[in-house]
Design an enzyme around this catalytic site. Structure first.
Site, PDB file in Angstrom:
ATOM      1  CE  LYS A 147      -7.914  -2.444   5.051  1.00  0.00           C
ATOM      2  NZ  LYS A 147      -8.018  -3.602   4.171  1.00  0.00           N
ATOM      3  CD1 TRP A 177      -2.042  -2.272   1.731  1.00  0.00           C
ATOM      4  CD2 TRP A 177      -2.946  -1.270  -0.045  1.00  0.00           C
ATOM      5  NE1 TRP A 177      -3.009  -3.103   1.229  1.00  0.00           N
ATOM      6  CE2 TRP A 177      -3.585  -2.515   0.138  1.00  0.00           C
ATOM      7  CE3 TRP A 177      -3.341  -0.462  -1.108  1.00  0.00           C
ATOM      8  CZ2 TRP A 177      -4.604  -2.964  -0.696  1.00  0.00           C
ATOM      9  CZ3 TRP A 177      -4.358  -0.910  -1.947  1.00  0.00           C
ATOM     10  CH2 TRP A 177      -4.967  -2.140  -1.730  1.00  0.00           C
ATOM     11  CG  ASP A 199      -2.996   3.941   4.727  1.00  0.00           C
ATOM     12  OD1 ASP A 199      -4.055   3.733   5.353  1.00  0.00           O
ATOM     13  OD2 ASP A 199      -2.704   3.358   3.657  1.00  0.00           O
TER      14      ASP A 199
HETATM   15  C1  LIG Z   1      -3.113   0.001   4.712  1.00  0.00           C
HETATM   16  C2  LIG Z   1      -4.036   0.126   3.533  1.00  0.00           C
HETATM   17  N1  LIG Z   1      -4.037   1.257   2.817  1.00  0.00           N
HETATM   18  C3  LIG Z   1      -4.844   1.404   1.755  1.00  0.00           C
HETATM   19  C4  LIG Z   1      -5.690   0.399   1.354  1.00  0.00           C
HETATM   20  C5  LIG Z   1      -6.574   0.605   0.150  1.00  0.00           C
HETATM   21  O1  LIG Z   1      -7.856   0.907   0.547  1.00  0.00           O
HETATM   22  P1  LIG Z   1      -9.043   1.109  -0.512  1.00  0.00           P
HETATM   23  O2  LIG Z   1      -9.246  -0.219  -1.180  1.00  0.00           O
HETATM   24  O3  LIG Z   1     -10.185   1.536   0.333  1.00  0.00           O
HETATM   25  O4  LIG Z   1      -8.617   2.151  -1.474  1.00  0.00           O
HETATM   26  C6  LIG Z   1      -5.734  -0.792   2.080  1.00  0.00           C
HETATM   27  C7  LIG Z   1      -6.657  -1.871   1.660  1.00  0.00           C
HETATM   28  O5  LIG Z   1      -6.589  -3.002   2.058  1.00  0.00           O
HETATM   29  C8  LIG Z   1      -4.870  -0.934   3.190  1.00  0.00           C
HETATM   30  O6  LIG Z   1      -4.850  -2.065   3.901  1.00  0.00           O
END
Ligand SMILES: Cc1ncc(COP(=O)(O)O)c(C=O)c1O
Length: 365
Positions: A200, A102, A176
């Site tokens: 989540k 991510w 994040d």
């Molecule tokens: C730490 C983290 N950041 C970002 C995301 C991406 O999130 P989204 O699918 O809502 O864009 C995730 C998704 O699993 C994640 O675990």
């Protein structure tokens, strides 16, 4: 109806009492005779939802007045672009330690969003298969950086910062926290912004909560279309247009549930307990199960591990699914097994998982 023990990385398990309450709210929101999906976003019933969501979120997270809370359409991936658009001027610098899939995406999206800024990667975790988060010595901050973006809990490889990284003098931390929000206290004085997508710990996918210091919004470096502008969302109280009303409502119910269960302190205690149970099963397996992450920075939320072969990995999650334990296949970029245990994950689910792990080890090990 039989509910399955769900270890999915997200969308993820939710507390049964919240699901039942949402079922009632779909038919009739608090005696109005109209369901939450049907209410206007400009009428008093939704005013109460929105202020309830803001108040409970602030109370649960211990969020000070210095920080605004925004509900913004789009998941965390949208924030990978909106964050630099809102906080990084052309010619500016930001640090982005790369600690998992991510953060790697955040770097690519950030560079695409503001090509005239410099996104520095002071730690390249891909070189060590993302098996740890960096120590301060491994992650030297860049002088003059506006902020350091990090991911406190790395959902894929199962690593976690046990304390926030060090940023440059005058910079702020941006986190994040998608996979760990409200699972432990945050030092708000050090954080310019913390954000998380909903699926989540907060309920519904497709919306992010953005907790951002007000003065940073006042200094926004460029004019943006309103829906891309955090300052515009703040000014409009997260109602520039029709907001994701059901996602905001669900977040409210989730925050109320967490407060009722004992708040962040209790969420933290439960996370530690769950992680310890899985760790004990892995330690007792004589090397049959091996974590992807080094022990010093293992996540208490996402237990990512593998078995001796990819065939056994697959056998494990397929057999587990037949026993009513689902969502255990590892992320496509890491393979192996991943048990995601967010704030809603009940202890009996983990008891079922570790019992299955011990039995699988006994029969296939
Ligand atoms: C730490 C983290 N950041 C970002 C995301 C991406 O999130 P989204 O699918 O809502 O864009 C995730 C998704 O699993 C994640 O675990």
């Amino acid at each position: 109806m039989t509910r399955i023990w769900n270890f999915s990385a997200g969308p993820a398990a939710m507390p049964e009492p919240v699901l039942r309450e949402l079922g009632d709210d779909l038919l009739d929101l608090e005696g109005t005779g109209i369901g939450i999906l049907e209410h206007s976003h400009r009428q008093p019933p939704f005013d109460r939802v929105l202020s309830g969501a803001l108040d409970s979120c602030r109370r649960l997270g211990g969020i000070p007045d210095s920080h605004d809370i925004l509900f913004v359409p789009g998941g965390a991936t949208v924030q990978f672009a909106l964050l630099p658009l809102n906080l990084l001027p052309d010619g500016g610098v930001a640090d982005y330690p790369d600690t998992d899939v991510w953060t790697a995406k955040a770097i690519v999206e950030g560079r695409d969003a503001v090509p005239a800024a410099q996104i520095v990667v002071p730690f390249e975790g891909k070189r060590c298969a993302y098996d740890h988060v960096p120590s301060d010595a491994e992650c030297p901050p860049t002088a003059g950086a506006a902020y350091l973006h990090y991911c406190s809990n790395n959902t894929v490889h199962g690593t976690q910062y046990h304390r926030p990284p060090r940023c440059a003098e005058g910079a702020v931390l941006i986190n994040d926290a998608s996979s760990e929000i409200f699972s432990r206290p945050v030092d708000w004085s050090a954080h310019g912004m913390v954000y998380a997508s909903g699926q989540k710990n907060l309920g519904v996918a497709g919306m992010s909560v953005i907790i951002v210091r007000r003065d940073l919004l006042e200094r926004a470096p460029r004019r943006l279309p309103s829906m891309f502008s955090y300052a515009a969302h703040a000014k409009a109280g997260s109602r520039i247009n029709t907001p994701p009303t059901f996602a905001i409502h669900t977040l409210w119910r989730m925050c109320q549930w967490m407060i009722g269960e004992g708040g962040v302190a209790e969420m933290e205690r439960r996370a530690q307990t769950r992680a310890r149970m899985v760790q004990e099963a892995i330690d007792a397996s004589g090397g049959f199960y091996r974590f992807l992450a080094q022990s010093a920075c293992r996540s208490v939320i996402n237990a990512s591990f593998r078995l001796p072969t990819a065939q056994l990995d697959e056998r494990f999650w397929k057999d587990a699914a037949m026993e009513g334990i689902d969502g255990l296949a590892g992320h496509r970029e890491a393979g192996g097994i991943r048990a995601s245990m967010y704030n809603s994950c009940p202890l009996p689910a983990v008891e079922a998982l570790v019992a299955f792990m011990r039995e699988f080890n006994r029969t296939k090990g």
